[in-house]
Design a protein around this motif. Structure first.
Motif, PDB file in Angstrom:
ATOM      1  N   ARG A 165       0.830  -1.204   0.000  1.00  0.00           N
ATOM      2  CA  ARG A 165       0.000   0.000   0.000  1.00  0.00           C
ATOM      3  C   ARG A 165       0.867   1.258   0.000  1.00  0.00           C
ATOM      4  N   VAL A 166       1.941   1.261   0.802  1.00  0.00           N
ATOM      5  CA  VAL A 166       2.816   2.432   0.868  1.00  0.00           C
ATOM      6  C   VAL A 166       3.473   2.700  -0.477  1.00  0.00           C
ATOM      7  N   MET A 167       3.796   1.635  -1.213  1.00  0.00           N
ATOM      8  CA  MET A 167       4.479   1.793  -2.501  1.00  0.00           C
ATOM      9  C   MET A 167       3.497   2.002  -3.653  1.00  0.00           C
ATOM     10  N   GLY A 168       2.210   2.209  -3.333  1.00  0.00           N
ATOM     11  CA  GLY A 168       1.239   2.548  -4.369  1.00  0.00           C
ATOM     12  C   GLY A 168       0.428   1.392  -4.889  1.00  0.00           C
ATOM     13  N   GLY A 169       0.584   0.208  -4.306  1.00  0.00           N
ATOM     14  CA  GLY A 169      -0.159  -0.959  -4.765  1.00  0.00           C
ATOM     15  C   GLY A 169      -1.553  -1.020  -4.172  1.00  0.00           C
ATOM     16  N   THR A 170      -2.247  -2.102  -4.462  1.00  0.00           N
ATOM     17  CA  THR A 170      -3.624  -2.283  -4.004  1.00  0.00           C
ATOM     18  C   THR A 170      -3.695  -2.983  -2.649  1.00  0.00           C
ATOM     19  N   GLY A 171      -2.541  -3.427  -2.144  1.00  0.00           N
ATOM     20  CA  GLY A 171      -2.537  -4.138  -0.877  1.00  0.00           C
ATOM     21  C   GLY A 171      -2.790  -5.620  -1.027  1.00  0.00           C
ATOM     22  N   MET A 172      -2.652  -6.144  -2.247  1.00  0.00           N
ATOM     23  CA  MET A 172      -2.884  -7.562  -2.495  1.00  0.00           C
ATOM     24  C   MET A 172      -1.592  -8.250  -2.926  1.00  0.00           C
TER      25      MET A 172
END
Length: 332
Positions: free
Chosen positions: A131-138
């Motif tokens: 999430r911190v790196m811009g992803g969706t958290g999956m």
């Protein structure tokens, strides 16, 4: 002491043995009613009372609420964190219960001695990092070792959350959490001896569809100086909070500026209703006090001083002679 849990196969085998007569149900009942000796393991000596465990649970419930707010803001998504369980176990047992590859953050809580470990389940840790790196958290779980950038991201997230830990403890003790170490292999971390009792607070974390556990491992030696403060008596008693100097000065100034009525009483007299109704202009009322006796000076409704009547610059005045013995002495 919890009873032994049977598997479904064991239950089926037990029912089958009773139905075929291999086992007698009455004998089983007798065994249950017979006095049993419980084995006590001195390696798992309970060093915290139930009252102290409840206090620790209350503190970390507050911490979980603060973490929920903090991580929701950092990851820009809703996160739910709650206390799952609070147990006291030997340190060795806790180390064996966590994954061989996990996220371990070690921090001190000055002025208390020793260290506390925050173990973040890899599933949750990698979801946060994604999430911190811009992803969706999956992003799921990584199988290889962390890069320096990934290590820095995760350690910064955990280190910044320690502000909330200090706030959660502020009603019991003033602590200053400071990160001192970061590890991924629990075998490389030896905070206390293997048989030392530790309190393990398990926080259930939910990020979208991803769930995991954040464990806080607190050795007994860390909490030992403040154990008396973890009792219910400490939580229920009302502590006297010393006012700040500026508050005392402001309150004193407001009191000094307050206005109170000051009355010099020449004397008193009692009349009947009939005498009062028959009063006419020019009548004199006899007081119960001689002109040579001092006057009573009242502050508000209370007699405070003795005084004598006089004049100052053509104005009526009262000279204070002494404290009124019927009132409270002031100025001492």
């Amino acid at each position: 002491m919890a009873g032994e849990v049977l598997s479904q196969n064991e239950i089926d085998a037990l029912l089958s043995a009773i139905s075929t007569g291999e086992m007698d149900a009455d004998e089983l009942k007798k065994e249950d009613t017979a006095k049993k000796v419980k084995t006590y393991d001195f390696k798992r000596a309970l060093r915290f009372s139930k009252d102290q465990i409840r206090s620790l649970t209350r503190i970390h419930e507050n911490f979980s609420r603060l973490l929920t707010t903090y991580f929701s803001a950092q990851l820009r998504t809703y996160i739910n964190i709650s206390v799952g369980s609070v147990d006291q176990v030997p340190y060795e047992e806790f180390i064996r219960s966590i994954p061989s590859l996990t996220i371990l953050n070690l921090f001190e809580v000055r002025p208390l001695e020793g260290k506390i470990m925050m173990e973040v389940n890899p599933t949750i840790a990698y979801t946060m990092m994604d999430r911190v790196m811009g992803g969706t958290g999956m992003g799921g779980s990584k199988k290889d070792s962390l890069t320096e950038i990934e290590t820095k991201i995760i350690s910064n997230l955990c280190e910044n959350s320690l502000v909330n830990y200090r706030e959660a403890w502020e009603q019991v003790a003033e602590i200053n959490p400071e990160m001192t170490g970061f590890e991924v292999n629990p075998q490389f971390v030896q905070m206390v001896s293997p048989n030392e009792t530790v309190v393990v607070i398990s926080l259930n974390a939910q990020i979208g569809n991803i769930s995991g556990v954040i464990n806080l491992c607190i050795p007994h030696v860390v909490l030992e100086p403040i154990i008396p403060k973890l009792s219910m008596h400490y939580w229920m008693q009302s502590e006297r909070i010393e006012p700040k100097p500026e508050e005392t000065h402001s309150l004193k100034k407001q009191i000094m500026d307050a206005h109170v009525p000051v009355v010099a009483q020449l004397g008193t007299s009692e009349l009947t209703i009939e005498e009062f109704l028959n009063l006419e202009i020019g009548d004199c009322i006899t007081l119960d006090q001689s002109v040579t006796e001092p006057l009573t000076v009242k502050v508000g409704e209370r007699p405070k001083f003795f005084g004598q009547a006089g004049r100052v610059n053509r104005k009526v005045a009262i000279q204070i002679l002494d404290h009124d013995i019927r009132g409270e002495k002031i100025g001492t």
